[in-house]
Scaffold this active site. Structure first.
Site, PDB file in Angstrom:
ATOM      1  N   HIS A  52      -6.637 -13.390  11.022  1.00 30.97           N
ATOM      2  CA  HIS A  52      -6.609 -12.033  10.487  1.00 30.97           C
ATOM      3  C   HIS A  52      -6.519 -10.998  11.595  1.00 30.97           C
ATOM      4  CE1 HIS A  52      -6.610 -10.564   6.418  1.00 30.97           C
ATOM      5  NE2 HIS A  52      -7.339  -9.518   6.754  1.00 30.97           N
TER       6      HIS A  52
ATOM      7  N   ARG B 286      -2.961 -10.253  11.962  1.00 32.38           N
ATOM      8  CA  ARG B 286      -2.499  -9.357  10.890  1.00 32.38           C
ATOM      9  C   ARG B 286      -2.868  -7.910  11.218  1.00 32.38           C
ATOM     10  NH1 ARG B 286      -1.219  -8.868   5.334  1.00 32.38           N
ATOM     11  NH2 ARG B 286      -2.626  -7.528   4.115  1.00 32.38           N
TER      12      ARG B 286
ATOM     13  N   HIS C  36      -0.556  -4.115   0.518  1.00 32.42           N
ATOM     14  CA  HIS C  36      -1.747  -3.428   0.020  1.00 32.42           C
ATOM     15  C   HIS C  36      -1.410  -2.676  -1.267  1.00 32.42           C
ATOM     16  CE1 HIS C  36      -3.757  -3.204   4.266  1.00 32.42           C
ATOM     17  NE2 HIS C  36      -3.971  -4.357   3.659  1.00 32.42           N
TER      18      HIS C  36
ATOM     19  N   ARG D 229      -1.205 -12.965   5.662  1.00 34.06           N
ATOM     20  CA  ARG D 229      -2.555 -13.485   5.497  1.00 34.06           C
ATOM     21  C   ARG D 229      -2.511 -14.994   5.710  1.00 34.06           C
ATOM     22  NH1 ARG D 229      -1.824 -10.009   0.930  1.00 34.06           N
ATOM     23  NH2 ARG D 229      -3.197  -8.160   0.984  1.00 34.06           N
TER      24      ARG D 229
ATOM     25  N   TYR E 199      -5.893   1.682   9.526  1.00 35.59           N
ATOM     26  CA  TYR E 199      -5.109   1.469  10.743  1.00 35.59           C
ATOM     27  C   TYR E 199      -4.749   2.782  11.427  1.00 35.59           C
ATOM     28  CZ  TYR E 199      -4.971  -3.274   9.134  1.00 35.59           C
ATOM     29  OH  TYR E 199      -5.361  -4.529   8.723  1.00 35.59           O
TER      30      TYR E 199
ATOM     31  N   LYS F  69      -2.362 -11.397  -2.568  1.00 38.02           N
ATOM     32  CA  LYS F  69      -3.539 -11.201  -3.425  1.00 38.02           C
ATOM     33  C   LYS F  69      -3.110 -10.717  -4.808  1.00 38.02           C
ATOM     34  CE  LYS F  69      -7.183 -10.240  -0.031  1.00 38.02           C
ATOM     35  NZ  LYS F  69      -8.167  -9.241   0.439  1.00 38.02           N
TER      36      LYS F  69
END
Length: 318
Positions: free
Chosen positions: A257, A260, A283, A158, A292, A189
């Site tokens: 992004h 990514r 994630h 990120r 994806y 995150k």
């Protein structure tokens, strides 16, 4: 009521005409809006005629069925929402005229729009961007931007993780890269740390940048800095990456992004390992990663359309 006398509840065409006159004259809506309402109400009247029901007697189950027909016919959720808005206004007006006692559209909602797929580059475009050399740039800028590109695409970082990288590990560092181990340690995150492998091309680009960086280094511990020694901001990186992508001849301006997304899509295309991609991206929920698989299916569908004899338009075509 209208100027011509009481409205006939059995005259669908008359009701529609009276309502359109109301929005045109009474509400003073623009001609373009009135034209859109006209088209929407013609569609409603057509549905009602096929169902054998007068417009004032339309029920909610009719409206739901007609929405389903529009959706299955390819009408977008946003388009259906606009149609429903026109129908809703019509039935609100009918109720005010005392022509109907119920509102078949009030509690009906359009289908939910699916989340758009994240934008990912084709493999050839991603490689072209990574291998591009900005000949007109200062060598240090080129080395830095090349390293940024390699880490975004090669590690799936990120942008916040990228700008948070320091030159060396420390107690205060949000992230750093271990050159010997070939690993990037980042703070993602939710303040969750993870380690991501760094490929050979990215490591080589990092070594070139570290050598060039010595001429710029000030007191900042940041890995990526400007010529005055300050840590780069996300906005600065976005501007530089967009410029690089356009100079590389890509038709789509690239943002961080997107790289990514490209990393995730390309790894999944090659490996098919959804769990591994989840770990690499950091994630917490694999449902986030599953988007994806849709990108991967699009790729497979394109390969099929281009290669399979039965996908190329009929007999004798190749």
């Amino acid at each position: 009521m209208n100027a011509a006398g009481p409205l006939r509840t059995d005259d669908d065409a008359g009701l529609v005409a009276a309502y359109l006159e109301h929005v045109r004259v009474g509400k003073r809506l623009a001609e373009r809006t009135v034209a859109l309402y006209t088209e929407d109400l013609r569609k409603l009247a057509g549905f009602a005629r096929e169902a054998g029901v007068a417009l004032p007697q339309v029920q909610m189950h009719h409206v739901r069925r007609w929405i389903a027909q529009m959706h299955s016919g390819g009408r977008s959720p946003r388009g259906i929402a606009l149609v429903l808005s026109g129908w809703r206004g019509f039935y609100t007006w009918l109720a005010r005229q005392g022509i109907t006692q119920h509102h078949p559209v009030r509690d009906v909602r359009a289908p939910k729009a699916g989340k758009p797929l994240p934008k990912a580059l084709a493999v050839d475009d991603a490689v072209r961007l990574a291998e591009h050399t900005q000949a007109d740039d200062h060598p240090g800028l080129e080395a830095r931007d090349a390293c940024i590109t390699e880490l975004l695409y090669g590690c799936g970082l990120r942008i916040g993780e990228l700008v948070g990288l320091d030159v060396a590990a420390s107690a205060s560092a949000r992230g750093w890269i271990d050159l010997d181990a070939g690993e990037a340690h980042v703070l993602g995150k939710g303040c969750k740390r993870r380690s991501v492998p760094v490929g050979r091309a990215a490591l080589a680009a990092l070594r070139r940048w570290l050598e060039a960086r010595t001429a710029w280094a000030g007191g900042d511990a940041a890995l990526f800095i400007g010529q005055r020694g300050q840590r780069l901001t996300p906005q600065h990186i976005r501007v530089r990456l967009k410029r690089r992508s356009l100079q590389a001849g890509l038709t789509t301006p690239v943002h961080p992004h997107m790289l990514r997304h490209s990393f995730a899509s390309h790894v999944l295309q090659s490996s098919g390992d959804l769990r591994a991609v989840q770990e690499l991206l950091g994630h917490a929920n694999i449902g986030t990663t599953q988007v994806y698989t849709r990108l991967d299916f699009q790729h497979l569908a394109q390969v099929y359309d281009a290669a399979h004899p039965r996908a190329r338009g009929g007999p004798g075509k190749s």
